[in-house]
Design an enzyme around this catalytic site. Structure first.
Site, PDB file in Angstrom:
ATOM      1  N   THR A   1      -2.909  11.609   5.433  1.00 46.25           N
ATOM      2  CA  THR A   1      -1.531  11.582   4.942  1.00 46.25           C
ATOM      3  C   THR A   1      -1.557  11.493   3.417  1.00 46.25           C
ATOM      4  OG1 THR A   1      -0.811  10.549   6.979  1.00 46.25           O
ATOM      5  CG2 THR A   1       0.663  10.312   5.109  1.00 46.25           C
TER       6      THR A   1
ATOM      7  N   ASP B   1      -3.462 -12.905   2.545  1.00 45.43           N
ATOM      8  CA  ASP B   1      -4.470 -12.159   3.289  1.00 45.43           C
ATOM      9  C   ASP B   1      -4.230 -12.383   4.773  1.00 45.43           C
ATOM     10  OD1 ASP B   1      -6.823 -11.251   4.524  1.00 45.43           O
ATOM     11  OD2 ASP B   1      -7.980 -11.664   2.701  1.00 45.43           O
TER      12      ASP B   1
ATOM     13  N   ALA C   1      -1.437   0.363  13.013  1.00 48.43           N
ATOM     14  CA  ALA C   1      -1.778   1.608  12.328  1.00 48.43           C
ATOM     15  C   ALA C   1      -3.253   1.874  12.576  1.00 48.43           C
ATOM     16  CB  ALA C   1      -1.500   1.480  10.830  1.00 48.43           C
TER      17      ALA C   1
ATOM     18  N   TYR D   1     -15.112   1.179   9.086  1.00 50.01           N
ATOM     19  CA  TYR D   1     -13.684   1.471   9.252  1.00 50.01           C
ATOM     20  C   TYR D   1     -13.413   1.926  10.688  1.00 50.01           C
ATOM     21  CZ  TYR D   1      -9.087   3.558   8.201  1.00 50.01           C
ATOM     22  OH  TYR D   1      -7.761   3.893   8.179  1.00 50.01           O
TER      23      TYR D   1
ATOM     24  N   ASP E   1       0.798  -8.682   1.678  1.00 46.25           N
ATOM     25  CA  ASP E   1      -0.334  -7.892   1.178  1.00 46.25           C
ATOM     26  C   ASP E   1      -1.223  -8.817   0.347  1.00 46.25           C
ATOM     27  OD1 ASP E   1      -1.906  -5.791  -0.280  1.00 46.25           O
ATOM     28  OD2 ASP E   1      -0.451  -4.463   0.663  1.00 46.25           O
TER      29      ASP E   1
ATOM     30  N   GLY F   1       0.819  -1.211   0.000  1.00 48.35           N
ATOM     31  CA  GLY F   1       0.000   0.000   0.000  1.00 48.35           C
ATOM     32  C   GLY F   1       0.851   1.258   0.000  1.00 48.35           C
ATOM     33  N   PHE F   2       0.177   2.366   0.015  1.00 48.26           N
ATOM     34  CA  PHE F   2       0.824   3.680   0.008  1.00 48.26           C
ATOM     35  C   PHE F   2       1.771   3.822   1.208  1.00 48.26           C
ATOM     36  CE2 PHE F   2      -0.297   8.070   1.750  1.00 48.26           C
ATOM     37  CZ  PHE F   2       0.768   8.711   1.149  1.00 48.26           C
TER      38      PHE F   2
ATOM     39  N   TYR G   1      -3.987  -7.606  24.278  1.00 47.82           N
ATOM     40  CA  TYR G   1      -2.773  -8.432  24.119  1.00 47.82           C
ATOM     41  C   TYR G   1      -1.626  -7.863  24.945  1.00 47.82           C
ATOM     42  CZ  TYR G   1      -3.837 -12.157  20.897  1.00 47.82           C
ATOM     43  OH  TYR G   1      -4.304 -13.327  20.362  1.00 47.82           O
TER      44      TYR G   1
ATOM     45  N   SER H   1      -5.216  -2.645   5.596  1.00 48.35           N
ATOM     46  CA  SER H   1      -6.642  -2.277   5.632  1.00 48.35           C
ATOM     47  C   SER H   1      -6.934  -1.357   4.457  1.00 48.35           C
ATOM     48  CB  SER H   1      -6.998  -1.502   6.914  1.00 48.35           C
ATOM     49  OG  SER H   1      -8.372  -1.125   6.880  1.00 48.35           O
TER      50      SER H   1
END
Ligand code: UDP
Length: 310
Positions: free
Chosen positions: A175, A56, A114, A145, A31, A10-11, A159, A75
């Site tokens: 971002t 995945d 993230a 989301y 990814d 991803g980005f 955790y 995500s």
């Protein structure tokens, strides 16, 4: 260190991989390529310290060998993507985070989640400090989301508390930068692509809603510092300079020299009216603050899209 990055294509994931490799680390990228792209990693094919697995993270994940860190970035992250992939978004935030945490626990690796400014929803406190619990509509379209990331934060803390995993939570505000997809639907990529192709810039609502835009290099620097020297409490990462969406459209027109018009379209449901990070904690914990001004970051991003579109 040897680390895993989920969402590496991803980005943000691909920029983080670059940064960690430049720091002398070994990176395993993972990814499922639903919103990520192999193009973002093509330049790393020759680096023997980088390897990639198309997988995945909501499936059972196994990684051979030791791991010192797990950066869980996977995500869909653009509103357009998560509105098109609502169930996948909930799955990667819940099940995917559970898998990634389980892997970190098994490897005794440090774990970084993230998270997002969307945990604050349509905020009633401005700017947003980490102590604010947010104003999220759980059953609205964006809830897929927002609630996935809120659940992911809760699971990360569980955790940490129950299994003693060394965890980090970064709440990432808007971002932008090179490697955003031209059609990912976010405001910076939309406006730049529209300006460069002479199509009208689509301002949603009256354009008075605000966002605070952080250049990707600044963001990645904050992630790495917090991973190395932060603690388990969530930390906002974003640029505290706030702009209206209409101001952003005008900046993009000025910097591209485009004469494209501005058109107004309906505001998406539950679109936050304001957003700006309080970055006091990031400053205090790791001495981080953004250094790239909007015009400089936009200029670099415009260059990227000019090249990409030609
Ligand atoms: N937006 C806009 N035009 C676009 C895309 C987005 O006016 O073509 C607005 C959107 O309504 C929101 C802001 O820009 O108020 C930021 O949207 P984006 O999708 O980039 O991210 P968000 O901050 O909503 O997650």
């Amino acid at each position: 260190m040897r680390v895993l990055i989920t969402g590496a294509a991803g980005f943000l994931g691909s920029h983080l991989a670059d940064r960690l490799l430049a720091g002398g680390h070994e990176v395993v990228g993972m990814d499922n390529l639903v919103t990520g792209s192999r193009d973002n990693l093509a330049h790393l094919a020759v680096d023997p310290r980088f390897s990639f697995r198309e997988q995945d993270v909501t499936d059972y994940v196994e990684v051979d060998g030791p791991l010192d860190g797990v950066f869980h970035l996977a995500s869909p992250a653009s509103p357009r993507d998560y509105l098109e992939l609502p169930i996948e978004t909930l799955q990667v935030g819940s099940l995917g985070t559970h898998r990634a945490l389980g892997l970190a626990r098994g490897k005794q690796a440090r774990f970084l989640l993230a998270s997002t400014s969307e945990v604050y929803g349509d905020p009633l406190i401005h700017p947003q400090p980490e102590g604010y619990w947010g104003n999220v509509n759980p059953i609205g379209p964006r809830g897929v989301y927002d609630e996935a990331k809120r659940f992911a934060e809760a699971l990360t803390m569980a955790y940490h508390r129950c299994h003693d995993v060394d965890t980090r939570i970064v709440r990432i505000f808007n971002t932008y930068g090179p490697r955003m997809r031209p059609r990912d639907g976010r405001v910076v990529s939309n406006f730049i692509v529209q300006a460069l192709t002479g199509r009208p810039l689509t301002v949603y609502g009256d354009g008075s809603q605000t966002r605070s835009f952080c250049y990707v290099d600044d963001l990645v620097e904050g992630i790495v510092r917090l991973f190395e020297r932060g603690g388990p409490e969530p930390v906002n990462l974003g640029n505290p300079h706030e702009f209206t969406v209409l101001e952003l459209a005008q900046r993009v027109l000025a910097l591209t020299g485009s004469t494209a018009p501005i058109v107004y379209e309906p505001l998406p449901v539950d679109d936050p009216k304001v957003r700006r990070p309080d970055i006091g904690r990031a400053r205090a914990v790791v001495g981080w603050e953004p250094t790239v001004a909007l015009d400089a970051g936009l200029a670099a991003t415009i260059e990227y899209f000019r090249h990409k579109l030609s």
